[in-house]
Design an enzyme around this catalytic site. Structure first.
Site, PDB file in Angstrom:
ATOM      1  N   GLY A   1     -53.863  30.960 -63.779  1.00 58.73           N
ATOM      2  CA  GLY A   1     -55.288  30.844 -63.533  1.00 58.73           C
ATOM      3  C   GLY A   1     -56.086  30.261 -64.679  1.00 58.73           C
ATOM      4  O   GLY A   1     -57.237  30.658 -64.902  1.00 58.73           O
ATOM      5  N   PHE A   2     -55.493  29.305 -65.398  1.00 55.36           N
ATOM      6  CA  PHE A   2     -56.203  28.608 -66.488  1.00 55.36           C
ATOM      7  C   PHE A   2     -56.722  29.592 -67.551  1.00 55.36           C
ATOM      8  O   PHE A   2     -57.873  29.516 -67.996  1.00 55.36           O
ATOM      9  CB  PHE A   2     -57.381  27.783 -65.955  1.00 55.36           C
TER      10      PHE A   2
ATOM     11  N   THR B   1     -40.422  23.891 -67.180  1.00 57.97           N
ATOM     12  CA  THR B   1     -39.430  24.874 -66.772  1.00 57.97           C
ATOM     13  C   THR B   1     -38.049  24.532 -67.311  1.00 57.97           C
ATOM     14  O   THR B   1     -37.287  25.428 -67.695  1.00 57.97           O
ATOM     15  CB  THR B   1     -39.408  24.984 -65.235  1.00 57.97           C
TER      16      THR B   1
ATOM     17  N   PHE C   1     -47.666  25.179 -71.251  1.00 60.26           N
ATOM     18  CA  PHE C   1     -46.889  25.908 -72.251  1.00 60.26           C
ATOM     19  C   PHE C   1     -47.758  26.252 -73.461  1.00 60.26           C
ATOM     20  O   PHE C   1     -47.787  27.391 -73.913  1.00 60.26           O
ATOM     21  CB  PHE C   1     -45.675  25.071 -72.679  1.00 60.26           C
TER      22      PHE C   1
ATOM     23  N   THR D   1     -53.889  23.953 -69.606  1.00 59.27           N
ATOM     24  CA  THR D   1     -55.187  23.450 -69.199  1.00 59.27           C
ATOM     25  C   THR D   1     -56.300  24.214 -69.909  1.00 59.27           C
ATOM     26  O   THR D   1     -56.280  25.449 -69.959  1.00 59.27           O
ATOM     27  CB  THR D   1     -55.348  23.573 -67.672  1.00 59.27           C
TER      28      THR D   1
ATOM     29  N   ASN E   1     -45.783  30.816 -61.232  1.00 58.51           N
ATOM     30  CA  ASN E   1     -46.882  31.278 -62.071  1.00 58.51           C
ATOM     31  C   ASN E   1     -48.194  31.232 -61.302  1.00 58.51           C
ATOM     32  O   ASN E   1     -48.396  30.373 -60.445  1.00 58.51           O
ATOM     33  CB  ASN E   1     -46.966  30.451 -63.363  1.00 58.51           C
TER      34      ASN E   1
ATOM     35  N   SER F   1     -53.806  22.458 -59.641  1.00 60.99           N
ATOM     36  CA  SER F   1     -53.267  23.807 -59.793  1.00 60.99           C
ATOM     37  C   SER F   1     -53.578  24.615 -58.541  1.00 60.99           C
ATOM     38  O   SER F   1     -54.703  24.570 -58.035  1.00 60.99           O
ATOM     39  CB  SER F   1     -53.885  24.495 -61.010  1.00 60.99           C
TER      40      SER F   1
ATOM     41  N   ASN G   1     -53.803  27.794 -58.501  1.00 61.69           N
ATOM     42  CA  ASN G   1     -54.180  29.134 -58.953  1.00 61.69           C
ATOM     43  C   ASN G   1     -55.660  29.323 -59.235  1.00 61.69           C
ATOM     44  O   ASN G   1     -56.059  30.379 -59.716  1.00 61.69           O
ATOM     45  CB  ASN G   1     -53.359  29.492 -60.198  1.00 61.69           C
ATOM     46  N   THR G   2     -56.474  28.303 -58.963  1.00 60.58           N
ATOM     47  CA  THR G   2     -57.928  28.424 -59.022  1.00 60.58           C
ATOM     48  C   THR G   2     -58.459  28.159 -57.623  1.00 60.58           C
ATOM     49  O   THR G   2     -58.238  27.072 -57.089  1.00 60.58           O
ATOM     50  CB  THR G   2     -58.534  27.419 -60.027  1.00 60.58           C
TER      51      THR G   2
ATOM     52  N   ASN H   1     -47.754  18.316 -60.110  1.00 64.01           N
ATOM     53  CA  ASN H   1     -47.949  19.697 -60.518  1.00 64.01           C
ATOM     54  C   ASN H   1     -46.969  20.589 -59.755  1.00 64.01           C
ATOM     55  O   ASN H   1     -46.044  20.101 -59.100  1.00 64.01           O
ATOM     56  CB  ASN H   1     -49.411  20.102 -60.244  1.00 64.01           C
TER      57      ASN H   1
ATOM     58  N   LYS I   1     -53.885  14.476 -62.482  1.00 62.81           N
ATOM     59  CA  LYS I   1     -52.625  15.133 -62.120  1.00 62.81           C
ATOM     60  C   LYS I   1     -52.744  15.654 -60.695  1.00 62.81           C
ATOM     61  O   LYS I   1     -53.694  16.374 -60.356  1.00 62.81           O
ATOM     62  CB  LYS I   1     -52.327  16.283 -63.075  1.00 62.81           C
TER      63      LYS I   1
END
Length: 360
Positions: free
Chosen positions: A122-123, A333, A72, A94, A119, A188, A190-191, A257, A228
């Protein structure tokens, strides 16, 4: 009022744009909280007031068990405002060793029928050093009610996998002096390739390097270190991470996560497909996140501080995680859908559950 605002306005605005607008207001709120006496008044109104809610963990004092999860406040720009809304702690990030823009937009989507988010940010962040500079200014005002702030660190996208440990260590060195605790994010989705670092043999050098960097950067204070993990890990891999954390003397684990699963959603299939790839958060994650937490507690007992995250939306959700072995809980969320008074309602509900337990 917030629910009406959400239905009439916010859900019609792209999710990331709505987030940025709301976050700007939170930062303004944080400026108000700096006025002499304002922090005390806001704490009395919005903060956790029941002394029974206080938690001592990681060598820190938390005014309440509910914190804001990472994602956030990526760059530590709104910690004071978020704490003034009633969170017991705030986890920023992050952050990565080098600034990076993240993935192309659009990269955040709502699944309103599930009260969920997808989401693939991507950091995106301005870098660990920039966040550390902001937190340094906050720590300088610690006597005026600054919140407990953890820092979540991730791998720079451009860093080769072979350099992952060094990249994480660089972030750890940058934030060590200003973080109340540090979280290694290897979960995550997303990476590219990041989740592969959750395998125990690949996670070990990362955690060793980060622990060494923290100790060298702040020789007079042991900065608590957590990892995490994802809800999508197989049970055997959850056990392996718990065993590694115990072996290396980590302070705790955050479970969990976001998930890449789309099973059991109420949202129309076309809407889910339109959201595309990324991590899913919110109530659909609740059952698996609880399973992972329960498994970790069975494996590690009280030897690790467990912070529960994933699908926490109501006081009963938070209470269930605390009863299952969590020391603290986090959400993101639930706050997005619940609005600015959500932390207050959550802590008030937990206080009632604690009182009922004492009576029983």
């Amino acid at each position: 009022m917030y629910r009406l605002l959400y239905r009439m306005v916010l859900r019609r605005v792209p999710a990331e744009a709505a987030h940025l607008a709301a976050f700007a207001l939170i930062r303004v709120f944080g400026s108000v909280a700096r006025v002499p006496g304002a922090a005390w008044l806001l704490g009395r109104w919005l903060g956790p007031r029941d002394p029974a809610l206080r938690v001592r963990a990681l060598g820190l004092e938390f005014p309440g068990p509910l914190g804001l999860a990472a994602g956030f406040d990526k760059d530590a720009r709104g910690t004071r405002g978020l704490a003034a809304l009633g969170f017991g702690f705030v986890e920023v990030g992050t952050v990565t060793a080098r600034a990076q823009p993240g993935n192309p937009r659009p990269r955040m989507f709502r699944l309103t029928a599930d009260r969920a988010l997808v989401n693939r940010m991507g950091f995106n962040n301005a870098g660990a050093a920039a966040a550390a500079a902001r937190l340094g200014r906050i720590r300088g005002r610690r006597s005026r009610g600054s919140p407990v702030v953890g820092v979540n660190i991730g791998k720079t996208r451009a860093a080769p996998d072979a350099d992952a440990a060094a990249d994480y260590a660089a972030s750890a060195r940058a934030v060590a002096a200003v973080a109340d605790y540090v979280v290694v994010n290897v979960s995550s989705p997303n990476t590219p390739g990041l989740r592969d670092l959750q395998a125990a043999d690949r996670l070990r050098p990362v955690l060793v390097a980060v622990r060494s960097a923290l100790d060298a950067a702040v020789p007079g204070r042991r900065v608590p270190l957590l990892v995490k993990i994802a809800p999508d890990l197989a049970d055997a891999d959850v056990d392996a991470v718990a065993d590694l954390a115990l072996e290396l003397g980590l302070d705790g684990i955050i479970a969990t996560n976001t998930t890449v699963s789309r099973d059991g959603l109420a949202s129309p299939a076309a809407e889910v497909a339109a959201a595309g790839a990324g991590g899913l958060s919110g109530p659909p994650l609740r059952a698996r996140a609880l399973e992972v937490l329960t498994r970790l507690h069975a494996r590690a007992g009280d030897r690790l501080v467990l912070i529960a995250a994933g699908g926490i939306e109501t006081p009963d959700d938070a209470w269930e995680r605390l009863r299952a072995g969590a020391t603290l809980v986090q959400a993101y969320t639930g706050f997005v859908y619940g609005g600015p008074l959500w932390p207050r309602r959550m802590h008030a509900g937990l206080a009632r559950r604690l009182a009922q337990g004492r009576v029983e």
